[in-house]
Design a protein around this motif. Sequence first.
Motif: not given
Length: 501
Positions: A304-320
């Motif tokens: 989806a074009g998300i940078s590597d540094d941001q991915i670990q924080y974005v994945t928390i959003g999926t669980g939330t």
Amino acid sequence: MTTSVMQKGSPLTLVLMVASAAVGGTLQYGYNLAIMNAPTTFIQTFINETFLQRWDIQLEDFQVTLVWTIIVSIFSLGGFAGALIAGPMTIRFGRKKCLLLNNVFLMSGALLALTSRAAGSFEMIVLSRVLIGINAGISMNVQPMYFGESAPKHLRGAISQSSAVFTAFGVVLGQVVGLREILGGESCWQYLLASNAIPGFIQLLTLPWFPESPRYLLIDRGDKEACINALRRLRGCEVQSSELDEILQEQAEAKGLRPRRPWELFADRAVRWQLISVIIICSAMQLCGNDSIYFYASYIFKEAGISDDQIQYVTIGTGTCEFTACIMCNLLVERKGRRFMLMGGFLLMTIWAIVFTIALSFESVPWMPYLSMACIFTYILSFGMGPAGVTVILPTEIFNQTARPAAYMIAGSMMWLNLFIVGMIFPFLVSGLSEYCLVPFAVVCLASALYIGLFLPETKGKSLSVITSEFHKMNFKSQNDKSLAFQTQYKLGEVCLSTAL
């Protein structure tokens, strides 16, 4: 809540029992799905180093990915094995004791994961994931059964659906603990994989203080006094005669019958549509691809074009998202009904999968990656609003006490087998189909919604006998049609005779 209060009974006893069972139960499923995403690169490096040290072999990227995929997906095969042994265990030991004994698999798996790095053995991680999968497979079957049999009829859906709430909470917890700042760093991944032992210890300390399933006590063990005491403690008041009469009626219907075996359900026409419904909906719960997003969140967001540094924080959003949706579903399931929540969830997932595909097709547009990410969130949100919570309720509501363990074995087997299949093929779907990776899942969601709308009766607030009678009309439709035709001909004959006279 003190021990004496819990033994006497209180309205909070049921709530605390749910929390105690779920912390060491379905929470583990969500937690163990989520914690495997953070240490992906570190464990892949560990696998490569192990091959170099042992056999002086440098693995290629696709070989490392294959071993890693096996480590991730073997969890599902362990879950399949757990689903198969859950039924016999609940019959022999009861619902509560089964959950407590289940921690043997958890603790063994956690110990293997903890010592795998020091031992230089990635095989120990594989075996650990098998044991953790068995633990999750048992808890995913037994816990909803325990909740459904312990809750009053008007709260049965909400209490059973709390299994999904704790699963989603486990996902969020696993994602947070898996942050690089906590246990997701290179030096801590073995502690991350073993951290699932903590919820298990909490369950072992708290669950023994709560009662066994009242239905199990009366119908399976024939102990009416223990059933009444369990009901009194769980309700926090004197037992209502209507509730006890319903359990006694089910006991009378099951009297002299032994617990059913899974293959017997396939041969029994009286439960044909119940079984078809459970198989289709439980399969769709995994074939919709939602849980695979947690396994391979990094792959999805990179696409989806998300940078590597941001991915670990974005994945928390999926669980939330799923956690929030499951809470909303818990509040709505007794108002809107099971059928509405299931069908609505699958239809919304179909829509968001289509929008996601369109967004990836035009990813050259600057804001499209953010739309793709939003679609993943709404996809998970829609899953949590329906399929995630309502699916686990169905076997409890549409099968009687003798068939319920076997039904959960079949339901659990379908869920775990399909999770394994999707988990194995998902990274290849992402790389092979690219922007069309969610299209197969959209087809599954649409077909599931159509089936639910056409064939699944509503079960909200209904007794087992009423639900059974509705399915009886479907199971014996041809006989009912013949009987109706005969009655019509008989009445027409009477009319003709009277006319002739």
